[in-house]
Design a protein around this motif. Structure first.
Motif, PDB file in Angstrom:
ATOM      1  N   ARG A 187      29.102 -14.168  18.752  1.00 55.66           N
ATOM      2  CA  ARG A 187      29.215 -15.619  18.901  1.00 55.66           C
ATOM      3  C   ARG A 187      30.578 -16.006  19.470  1.00 55.66           C
ATOM      4  N   ARG A 188      31.624 -15.315  18.990  1.00 55.27           N
ATOM      5  CA  ARG A 188      32.947 -15.599  19.545  1.00 55.27           C
ATOM      6  C   ARG A 188      33.003 -15.233  21.024  1.00 55.27           C
ATOM      7  N   LEU A 189      32.378 -14.101  21.356  1.00 50.77           N
ATOM      8  CA  LEU A 189      32.341 -13.678  22.756  1.00 50.77           C
ATOM      9  C   LEU A 189      31.574 -14.698  23.597  1.00 50.77           C
ATOM     10  N   THR A 190      30.473 -15.201  23.056  1.00 49.20           N
ATOM     11  CA  THR A 190      29.697 -16.222  23.768  1.00 49.20           C
ATOM     12  C   THR A 190      30.520 -17.486  23.964  1.00 49.20           C
ATOM     13  N   ALA A 191      31.238 -17.881  22.916  1.00 46.86           N
ATOM     14  CA  ALA A 191      32.073 -19.081  23.014  1.00 46.86           C
ATOM     15  C   ALA A 191      33.157 -18.904  24.080  1.00 46.86           C
ATOM     16  N   GLU A 192      33.768 -17.699  24.124  1.00 48.72           N
ATOM     17  CA  GLU A 192      34.800 -17.453  25.126  1.00 48.72           C
ATOM     18  C   GLU A 192      34.201 -17.494  26.537  1.00 48.72           C
ATOM     19  N   ALA A 193      33.024 -16.886  26.685  1.00 55.40           N
ATOM     20  CA  ALA A 193      32.373 -16.879  28.000  1.00 55.40           C
ATOM     21  C   ALA A 193      32.017 -18.298  28.431  1.00 55.40           C
ATOM     22  N   GLU A 194      31.501 -19.098  27.503  1.00 57.49           N
ATOM     23  CA  GLU A 194      31.169 -20.487  27.830  1.00 57.49           C
ATOM     24  C   GLU A 194      32.430 -21.277  28.176  1.00 57.49           C
ATOM     25  N   HIS A 195      33.527 -21.001  27.453  1.00 63.82           N
ATOM     26  CA  HIS A 195      34.790 -21.687  27.756  1.00 63.82           C
ATOM     27  C   HIS A 195      35.271 -21.340  29.160  1.00 63.82           C
ATOM     28  N   VAL A 196      35.188 -20.055  29.508  1.00 65.75           N
ATOM     29  CA  VAL A 196      35.611 -19.625  30.841  1.00 65.75           C
ATOM     30  C   VAL A 196      34.721 -20.267  31.910  1.00 65.75           C
ATOM     31  N   ALA A 197      33.400 -20.335  31.631  1.00 67.22           N
ATOM     32  CA  ALA A 197      32.477 -20.917  32.604  1.00 67.22           C
ATOM     33  C   ALA A 197      32.775 -22.398  32.836  1.00 67.22           C
ATOM     34  N   VAL A 198      33.181 -23.090  31.775  1.00 65.88           N
ATOM     35  CA  VAL A 198      33.428 -24.527  31.888  1.00 65.88           C
ATOM     36  C   VAL A 198      34.808 -24.810  32.493  1.00 65.88           C
ATOM     37  N   THR A 199      35.824 -24.066  32.047  1.00 69.11           N
ATOM     38  CA  THR A 199      37.202 -24.377  32.431  1.00 69.11           C
ATOM     39  C   THR A 199      37.750 -23.504  33.561  1.00 69.11           C
ATOM     40  N   ASN A 200      37.046 -22.395  33.897  1.00 69.23           N
ATOM     41  CA  ASN A 200      37.553 -21.425  34.887  1.00 69.23           C
ATOM     42  C   ASN A 200      38.891 -20.831  34.465  1.00 69.23           C
ATOM     43  N   ASP A 201      39.135 -20.794  33.173  1.00 64.91           N
ATOM     44  CA  ASP A 201      40.381 -20.233  32.650  1.00 64.91           C
ATOM     45  C   ASP A 201      40.189 -18.741  32.415  1.00 64.91           C
ATOM     46  N   SER A 203      42.425 -16.580  31.906  1.00 66.22           N
ATOM     47  CA  SER A 203      43.479 -15.977  31.083  1.00 66.22           C
ATOM     48  C   SER A 203      43.029 -15.780  29.639  1.00 66.22           C
ATOM     49  N   ARG A 204      41.889 -16.341  29.275  1.00 67.37           N
ATOM     50  CA  ARG A 204      41.404 -16.174  27.903  1.00 67.37           C
ATOM     51  C   ARG A 204      41.005 -14.719  27.673  1.00 67.37           C
ATOM     52  N   ARG A 205      41.192 -14.269  26.428  1.00 71.19           N
ATOM     53  CA  ARG A 205      40.831 -12.904  26.070  1.00 71.19           C
ATOM     54  C   ARG A 205      40.106 -12.902  24.735  1.00 71.19           C
ATOM     55  N   MET A 206      39.186 -11.954  24.593  1.00 71.69           N
ATOM     56  CA  MET A 206      38.449 -11.782  23.352  1.00 71.69           C
ATOM     57  C   MET A 206      39.308 -10.994  22.375  1.00 71.69           C
ATOM     58  N   PRO A 207      39.573 -11.536  21.166  1.00 71.10           N
ATOM     59  CA  PRO A 207      40.366 -10.768  20.191  1.00 71.10           C
ATOM     60  C   PRO A 207      39.631  -9.505  19.764  1.00 71.10           C
ATOM     61  N   SER A 208      40.392  -8.456  19.517  1.00 77.17           N
ATOM     62  CA  SER A 208      39.812  -7.170  19.130  1.00 77.17           C
ATOM     63  C   SER A 208      40.178  -6.851  17.689  1.00 77.17           C
ATOM     64  N   ASP A 209      39.159  -6.365  16.939  1.00 76.49           N
ATOM     65  CA  ASP A 209      39.398  -5.946  15.556  1.00 76.49           C
ATOM     66  C   ASP A 209      39.930  -4.526  15.464  1.00 76.49           C
ATOM     67  N   GLY A 210      39.856  -3.792  16.553  1.00 74.56           N
ATOM     68  CA  GLY A 210      40.350  -2.417  16.563  1.00 74.56           C
ATOM     69  C   GLY A 210      39.452  -1.429  15.853  1.00 74.56           C
ATOM     70  N   ASP A 211      38.177  -1.826  15.573  1.00 71.38           N
ATOM     71  CA  ASP A 211      37.275  -0.922  14.861  1.00 71.38           C
ATOM     72  C   ASP A 211      36.673   0.127  15.789  1.00 71.38           C
ATOM     73  N   GLY A 212      36.624  -0.180  17.062  1.00 70.96           N
ATOM     74  CA  GLY A 212      36.040   0.759  18.009  1.00 70.96           C
ATOM     75  C   GLY A 212      34.533   0.789  17.987  1.00 70.96           C
ATOM     76  N   ASP A 213      33.883  -0.200  17.342  1.00 73.25           N
ATOM     77  CA  ASP A 213      32.433  -0.219  17.311  1.00 73.25           C
ATOM     78  C   ASP A 213      31.899  -0.830  18.599  1.00 73.25           C
ATOM     79  N   GLU A 214      30.544  -0.984  18.658  1.00 69.94           N
ATOM     80  CA  GLU A 214      29.920  -1.471  19.879  1.00 69.94           C
ATOM     81  C   GLU A 214      30.393  -2.872  20.237  1.00 69.94           C
ATOM     82  N   ASN A 223      37.073  -8.333  28.244  1.00 70.13           N
ATOM     83  CA  ASN A 223      38.466  -8.579  28.606  1.00 70.13           C
ATOM     84  C   ASN A 223      38.824  -7.903  29.925  1.00 70.13           C
ATOM     85  N   THR A 224      38.318  -6.675  30.110  1.00 75.67           N
ATOM     86  CA  THR A 224      38.567  -5.963  31.367  1.00 75.67           C
ATOM     87  C   THR A 224      37.980  -6.722  32.548  1.00 75.67           C
ATOM     88  N   MET A 225      36.774  -7.252  32.340  1.00 75.81           N
ATOM     89  CA  MET A 225      36.135  -8.028  33.407  1.00 75.81           C
ATOM     90  C   MET A 225      36.949  -9.283  33.729  1.00 75.81           C
TER      91      MET A 225
END
Length: 448
Positions: A187-201, A203-214, A223-225
């Motif tokens: 959901r957070r990833l979706t929110a970030e993607a929607e924010h980028v789509a609306v604002t063309n920003d 520079s936003r990045r998805m926070p990472s928990d560092g768990d290394g899961d899927e 983030n790489t994209m």
């Protein structure tokens, strides 16, 4: 249905299947055990059946608690412990007479096989009956009511149903809670993607928990994209800014010359010819710059239908043969690479043109082709150490080369083509003076 609800429904369905399967197994096993106990009890009653009065047995008074009676025969079952039901008896006497309570009909009793266990219903009572040899040599039927067993099984069914429904409901609730927790990063990833789509920003990045899961890997890929898109946009902006700057000078010069030509009648013939020649030269430079800008605007990656096996040594020979005066000496070995022949030829031509441009008259440009690498060495002034890292940058020119004609994009195109073919381009100072530029590409065949 949302993904969260689908996950919760899936968990509830899995638990429901497990609960139903376990309930069926528990119920059937309990039923088997209870009925087996009844069957064992019936078999245990057979040797305890007593003939109290019979024309074939010693005459004794019939007790008041007879379990079965006929004209001359009386059977008795022992009293059950703790007041439980002892059972019911029916038999066929040796004279063929059916005596005792009517458990089976006469015909059914006569047809029943010895050793048979059957369920029957008499007067609304569910009975379990056992047919065996009687104490007088014929058939004996003993029966016990299954009221207690049926009641216990009924209570068990209710308990299993309630436990199953409770377990399914609990599994659904827990599955929903777990699914919400698991889907939260999405959901957070979706929110970030929607924010980028609306604002063309970008520079936003998805926070990472560092768990290394899927989910964490998905966020890292997101983030790489975004980083790649940000670099691409910045590169486009820089290209536009640089192009605007580079185009301003030739366009200003052309406009000035056109204004001068507007007063052509006032100019001497020689001066007018000089202005026309200057305008023509500037138009050629502008045409070259526009062509290079178009090449730079393309990402350099070849289209799928352009990719083919290319003999790099032959391509270099062809490019060198187009330069007049024999100023290029090629030393090559068979080298096979895969890519766009047109774009590789452009990169090689740019390397050769750059070397010729900075080489003194009469000198020879030395080219070697080995194992997917093209090395071009000139005998010009060389490249200062501070300038080496920037040689392949767009519009970059060393201070000593700013008066040299050119768009400033030739070597940038070389690097772009190299990287699009999973290769690289490097510059270095050559021993004895001059510079050596290398185009390195993955090779399929370096020697034959």
């Amino acid at each position: 249905m949302t993904l969260t609800r689908r996950m919760a429904a899936g968990a509830a369905a899995a638990v429901a299947f497990a609960v139903v399967l376990a309930s069926v197994i528990v119920y059937l096993e309990t039923r088997h055990v209870l009925r087996a106990q009844v069957d064992d009890g019936l078999r245990g009653l057979v040797p305890r059946v007593k003939v109290m009065h019979s024309s074939f047995a010693p005459q004794t008074p019939a007790p008041a608690t007879a379990g079965a009676a006929g004209k001359g025969t009386v059977f008795r079952l022992p009293d059950a412990k703790f007041g439980g039901a002892s059972g019911t008896v029916q038999a066929i006497a040796p004279d063929g007479e059916v005596v005792g309570k009517s458990i089976l009909s006469d015909s059914a009793l006569r047809a029943a096989k010895r050793g048979t266990l059957v369920d029957i219903s008499r007067d609304g009572t569910h009975l379990r009956a056992f047919v065996t040899n009687g104490p007088l040599g014929d058939k004996l039927v003993v029966a016990r009511p299954l009221t207690e067993v049926d009641g216990s099984l009924k209570r068990l069914r209710i308990i299993l149903l309630l436990v199953g429904l409770g377990g399914i409901g609990l599994a659904g609730g827990l599955g929903l809670a777990v699914a919400r927790g698991a889907i939260a990063p999405v959901r957070r990833l979706t929110a970030e993607a929607e924010h980028v789509a609306v604002t063309n920003d970008l520079s936003r990045r998805m926070p990472s928990d560092g768990d290394g899961d899927e989910i964490d890997r998905l966020g890292a890929a997101f983030n790489t994209m975004l980083a790649a898109l940000e670099r691409s946009r910045e590169a486009q902006r820089q290209l536009v800014a640089d192009a605007s700057h580079e185009l301003r000078t030739p366009l200003t010069s052309i406009r000035t010359n056109i204004e001068i030509l507007g007063r052509a009648k006032e100019l001497p013939e020689a001066e007018r010819a000089e202005v026309v020649a200057a305008a023509s030269t500037q138009l050629e430079e502008l045409t070259l710059l526009m062509g290079d800008l178009v090449d730079m605007a393309r990402d350099g990656r070849p289209a799928p239908d352009e990719v083919e096996d290319v003999r790099l040594d032959e391509l270099v020979q062809e490019s060198a043969s187009r330069i007049n005066g024999g100023r290029v000496a090629v030393d090559s070995e068979p080298s096979l690479v895969r890519g766009s022949r047109t774009r590789l030829a452009r990169a090689v031509s740019n390397l050769l043109d750059n070397a010729i441009k900075y080489s003194p008259d009469g000198s020879v440009v030395e080219v070697t082709v080995r194992g997917g690498e093209v090395a071009v060495r000139d005998h010009g002034p060389g490249i200062a150490p501070d300038d080496l890292p920037h040689v392949f940058d767009r519009f970059y020119r060393a201070p000593s080369a700013r008066s040299t004609p050119g768009s400033g994009l030739g070597l940038a195109i070389v690097r772009q083509v190299a990287e699009a073919h999973q290769g690289s381009a490097v510059a270095e100072s050559a021993e004895g003076g001059g510079a050596r530029l290398r185009l390195r590409l993955p090779t399929l065949l370096s020697d034959s």
